[in-house]
Motif scaffolding. Structure first.
Motif, PDB file in Angstrom:
ATOM      1  N   PRO A  93      -4.052   1.281  -3.026  1.00 35.92           N
ATOM      2  CA  PRO A  93      -3.651  -0.393  -2.656  1.00 35.92           C
ATOM      3  C   PRO A  93      -2.549  -0.496  -3.677  1.00 35.92           C
ATOM      4  CG  PRO A  93      -6.018   0.204  -2.864  1.00 35.92           C
ATOM      5  CD  PRO A  93      -5.246   1.281  -2.981  1.00 35.92           C
ATOM      6  N   GLU A  94      -1.805  -1.850  -3.310  1.00 40.75           N
ATOM      7  CA  GLU A  94      -0.873  -2.312  -4.074  1.00 40.75           C
ATOM      8  C   GLU A  94      -1.223  -2.423  -5.601  1.00 40.75           C
ATOM      9  OE1 GLU A  94       2.533  -5.604  -4.102  1.00 40.75           O
ATOM     10  OE2 GLU A  94       0.880  -6.194  -2.941  1.00 40.75           O
ATOM     11  N   SER A 103      -4.679   6.568   0.251  1.00 34.67           N
ATOM     12  CA  SER A 103      -4.313   5.388   0.363  1.00 34.67           C
ATOM     13  C   SER A 103      -4.500   4.685  -0.966  1.00 34.67           C
ATOM     14  CB  SER A 103      -4.920   4.558   1.370  1.00 34.67           C
ATOM     15  OG  SER A 103      -4.597   3.274   1.136  1.00 34.67           O
ATOM     16  N   GLU A 108       0.862  -1.209   0.116  1.00 33.03           N
ATOM     17  CA  GLU A 108      -0.104  -0.083   0.000  1.00 33.03           C
ATOM     18  C   GLU A 108       1.010   1.352   0.033  1.00 33.03           C
ATOM     19  OE1 GLU A 108      -3.280   2.221   2.795  1.00 33.03           O
ATOM     20  OE2 GLU A 108      -2.172   0.534   3.459  1.00 33.03           O
TER      21      GLU A 108
END
Length: 92
Positions: free
Chosen positions: A66-67, A64, A52
Motif C-alpha cells: 500500500p502507498e 502488494s 499501491e
C-alpha cells in the motif's frame, strides 16, 4: 486398392513418429527461448495510479505494498491481473 491392416498400422506409426519428433523440436525451441530470456523479466516493481506498488520476486511471488506502508502483502496472480486492468481503466 484397399490397404491391409498392417499397412494402416505402419502409416499410423509413421504419422505418430512424425508428431513426436515435431513435439520434441517444439519443446526444445521453447527451452532455448526460455534460456535466452533476460533475468530482469523474472522480477518487477510496478506503481499503480492509486499509489499501491505491485512487486514480483525472482521466485514468482507477488506482493502488494500500500502507498502509506513499507509492509507488503502476498497476493496471487489473479489479484495482480485484476488490479492492472482496473488501473488501466482508471487512467483512461
Amino acid at each position: 486398392m484397399t490397404k491391409t491392416k498392417d499397412q494402416e498400422i505402419a502409416e499410423l506409426r509413421q504419422a505418430m513418429a512424425a508428431l513426436i519428433a515435431e513435439n520434441e523440436t517444439y519443446v526444445h525451441q521453447i527451452g532455448v527461448i526460455r534460456d535466452m530470456r533476460p533475468t530482469e523479466f523474472d522480477s518487477f516493481r510496478l506503481k499503480l495510479s492509486t499509489g499501491e506498488t505491485i512487486v514480483r520476486n525472482s521466485e514468482g511471488i507477488y506482493a502488494s505494498i500500500p502507498e502509506c506502508s513499507e509492509l507488503g502483502f502476498i497476493v496471487d496472480k489473479d489479484y495482480v491481473i485484476d488490479e492492472l486492468v482496473t488501473d488501466i481503466k482508471r487512467r483512461r
